[in-house]
Design a protein around this motif. Structure first.
Motif, PDB file in Angstrom:
ATOM      1  N   LEU A 143      -8.267  45.085  -2.887  1.00 21.65           N
ATOM      2  CA  LEU A 143      -6.810  45.468  -2.793  1.00 21.65           C
ATOM      3  C   LEU A 143      -6.199  45.291  -1.348  1.00 21.65           C
ATOM      4  O   LEU A 143      -7.133  45.313  -0.320  1.00 21.65           O
ATOM      5  CB  LEU A 143      -6.859  46.822  -2.707  1.00 21.65           C
ATOM      6  N   LEU A 144      -5.252  44.513  -1.337  1.00 17.75           N
ATOM      7  CA  LEU A 144      -4.545  44.301  -0.052  1.00 17.75           C
ATOM      8  C   LEU A 144      -3.802  45.478   0.328  1.00 17.75           C
ATOM      9  O   LEU A 144      -2.939  45.500  -0.397  1.00 17.75           O
ATOM     10  CB  LEU A 144      -3.619  42.769  -0.260  1.00 17.75           C
ATOM     11  N   LEU A 145      -3.809  45.925   1.523  1.00 14.79           N
ATOM     12  CA  LEU A 145      -3.149  47.351   1.787  1.00 14.79           C
ATOM     13  C   LEU A 145      -1.941  46.734   2.793  1.00 14.79           C
ATOM     14  O   LEU A 145      -2.387  46.200   3.899  1.00 14.79           O
ATOM     15  CB  LEU A 145      -4.097  48.036   2.615  1.00 14.79           C
ATOM     16  N   ALA A 146      -0.911  46.559   2.114  1.00 18.01           N
ATOM     17  CA  ALA A 146       0.360  46.006   2.592  1.00 18.01           C
ATOM     18  C   ALA A 146       1.185  46.998   2.995  1.00 18.01           C
ATOM     19  O   ALA A 146       1.819  47.903   2.201  1.00 18.01           O
ATOM     20  CB  ALA A 146       0.970  45.055   1.678  1.00 18.01           C
ATOM     21  N   TRP A 188      -3.562  41.789   7.919  1.00 13.62           N
ATOM     22  CA  TRP A 188      -4.203  41.450   6.591  1.00 13.62           C
ATOM     23  C   TRP A 188      -5.294  42.287   6.346  1.00 13.62           C
ATOM     24  O   TRP A 188      -6.182  42.126   7.088  1.00 13.62           O
ATOM     25  CB  TRP A 188      -4.546  39.750   6.770  1.00 13.62           C
ATOM     26  N   VAL A 189      -5.197  43.401   5.682  1.00 15.07           N
ATOM     27  CA  VAL A 189      -6.104  44.268   5.653  1.00 15.07           C
ATOM     28  C   VAL A 189      -6.494  44.426   3.956  1.00 15.07           C
ATOM     29  O   VAL A 189      -5.598  44.772   3.053  1.00 15.07           O
ATOM     30  CB  VAL A 189      -5.697  45.708   5.900  1.00 15.07           C
ATOM     31  N   THR A 190      -7.837  44.233   3.628  1.00 15.43           N
ATOM     32  CA  THR A 190      -8.460  44.153   2.435  1.00 15.43           C
ATOM     33  C   THR A 190      -9.644  45.191   2.337  1.00 15.43           C
ATOM     34  O   THR A 190     -10.333  45.366   3.099  1.00 15.43           O
ATOM     35  CB  THR A 190      -8.621  42.957   1.865  1.00 15.43           C
ATOM     36  N   VAL A 191      -9.570  46.002   1.130  1.00 12.05           N
ATOM     37  CA  VAL A 191     -10.811  46.740   0.838  1.00 12.05           C
ATOM     38  C   VAL A 191     -11.138  46.484  -0.634  1.00 12.05           C
ATOM     39  O   VAL A 191     -10.429  45.774  -1.444  1.00 12.05           O
ATOM     40  CB  VAL A 191     -10.274  48.237   0.920  1.00 12.05           C
ATOM     41  N   ALA A 192     -12.371  46.811  -0.813  1.00 12.00           N
ATOM     42  CA  ALA A 192     -13.003  46.443  -2.046  1.00 12.00           C
ATOM     43  C   ALA A 192     -14.302  47.573  -2.370  1.00 12.00           C
ATOM     44  O   ALA A 192     -14.988  47.984  -1.405  1.00 12.00           O
ATOM     45  CB  ALA A 192     -13.630  45.177  -2.378  1.00 12.00           C
ATOM     46  N   VAL A 249      -5.147  42.416  -5.271  1.00  9.35           N
ATOM     47  CA  VAL A 249      -3.810  43.097  -5.608  1.00  9.35           C
ATOM     48  C   VAL A 249      -3.114  43.819  -4.517  1.00  9.35           C
ATOM     49  O   VAL A 249      -3.970  44.424  -3.724  1.00  9.35           O
ATOM     50  CB  VAL A 249      -4.133  44.272  -6.730  1.00  9.35           C
ATOM     51  N   ALA A 250      -1.924  43.676  -4.307  1.00 12.21           N
ATOM     52  CA  ALA A 250      -1.340  44.202  -3.091  1.00 12.21           C
ATOM     53  C   ALA A 250      -0.850  45.495  -3.720  1.00 12.21           C
ATOM     54  O   ALA A 250      -0.384  45.762  -4.577  1.00 12.21           O
ATOM     55  CB  ALA A 250      -0.020  43.260  -2.790  1.00 12.21           C
ATOM     56  N   LEU A 251      -1.252  46.570  -2.598  1.00  9.08           N
ATOM     57  CA  LEU A 251      -0.820  47.784  -2.737  1.00  9.08           C
ATOM     58  C   LEU A 251      -0.156  48.359  -1.669  1.00  9.08           C
ATOM     59  O   LEU A 251      -0.506  48.137  -0.436  1.00  9.08           O
ATOM     60  CB  LEU A 251      -2.072  48.843  -2.758  1.00  9.08           C
ATOM     61  N   ILE A 252       1.269  48.664  -1.719  1.00  8.04           N
ATOM     62  CA  ILE A 252       2.212  49.011  -0.614  1.00  8.04           C
ATOM     63  C   ILE A 252       1.798  50.368  -0.141  1.00  8.04           C
ATOM     64  O   ILE A 252       1.607  51.261  -0.553  1.00  8.04           O
ATOM     65  CB  ILE A 252       3.694  48.858  -0.949  1.00  8.04           C
ATOM     66  N   VAL A 253       1.366  50.301   1.384  1.00  7.28           N
ATOM     67  CA  VAL A 253       1.055  51.606   2.005  1.00  7.28           C
ATOM     68  C   VAL A 253       2.149  51.907   3.029  1.00  7.28           C
ATOM     69  O   VAL A 253       2.868  51.181   3.626  1.00  7.28           O
ATOM     70  CB  VAL A 253      -0.472  51.422   2.623  1.00  7.28           C
ATOM     71  N   SER A 271     -11.418  42.985   5.282  1.00  7.52           N
ATOM     72  CA  SER A 271     -10.743  42.171   6.213  1.00  7.52           C
ATOM     73  C   SER A 271      -9.795  43.168   6.944  1.00  7.52           C
ATOM     74  O   SER A 271      -9.429  44.167   6.357  1.00  7.52           O
ATOM     75  CB  SER A 271     -10.124  41.058   5.882  1.00  7.52           C
ATOM     76  N   ASN A 272      -9.477  42.867   8.325  1.00  8.14           N
ATOM     77  CA  ASN A 272      -8.560  43.438   9.054  1.00  8.14           C
ATOM     78  C   ASN A 272      -8.405  42.728  10.089  1.00  8.14           C
ATOM     79  O   ASN A 272      -8.783  42.937  11.164  1.00  8.14           O
ATOM     80  CB  ASN A 272      -9.202  44.831   9.587  1.00  8.14           C
TER      81      ASN A 272
END
Length: 142
Positions: free
Chosen positions: A57-60, A45-49, A11-15, A35-36
């Motif tokens: 979560l994709l930190l977009a 491409w930054v993801t956290v879980a 899920v993309a989350l805008i930051v 991922s980073n």
């Protein structure tokens, strides 16, 4: 459609900033940085879980004014994301100790124990421990 298996993977989350978002989700909520990867032109491409989760979560990072305006408002002021836990008291205490802002005291509901918190941008989340005999938190948002 028998035999078909699907899941929401990301899920993309805008930051507004990759590193401050990573710090909040990793250090405040205890998520894993999965991922980073640099993509060029300052994009990553930054993801956290959460621990034990396959959904990420994709930190977009916001790329323009319209995206910047959506930071913290992806749920339009409603609870946007639901973080289920197997131990509400443990996680509630740990999050509070790490400075996570809860908007209410924990509540016992028919579906489980829940409290609303905000991420660093103001997006609202439910921390919820479902009752073992209750359906999931689907449809319980405010």
């Amino acid at each position: 459609m028998t035999g078909m298996a699907q899941r929401i993977a990301t899920v993309a989350l805008i930051v507004t900033d990759y590193d401050e978002a990573i710090a909040f989700y990793r250090d405040g909520l205890g998520f894993t940085l999965t991922s980073n990867t640099p993509l060029g032109d300052g994009k990553r491409w930054v993801t956290v879980a959460p621990p034990g989760s396959t959904t990420r979560l994709l930190l977009a990072k916001a790329a323009d004014d319209a995206q910047s305006a959506a930071v913290g408002m992806q749920g339009a002021g409603r609870v946007f994301l639901f973080l289920e836990t197997d131990d509400f008291d443990r996680d509630h205490a740990a999050f509070r100790a790490r400075g996570v802002n809860f908007l209410e005291e924990p509540r016992r509901e028919a579906y489980g124990t829940v409290a609303v918190f905000e991420d660093l941008y103001g997006n609202r989340w439910d921390l919820i421990q479902p009752r073992p005999d209750a359906a999931s938190a689907e449809g319980k948002s405010r």
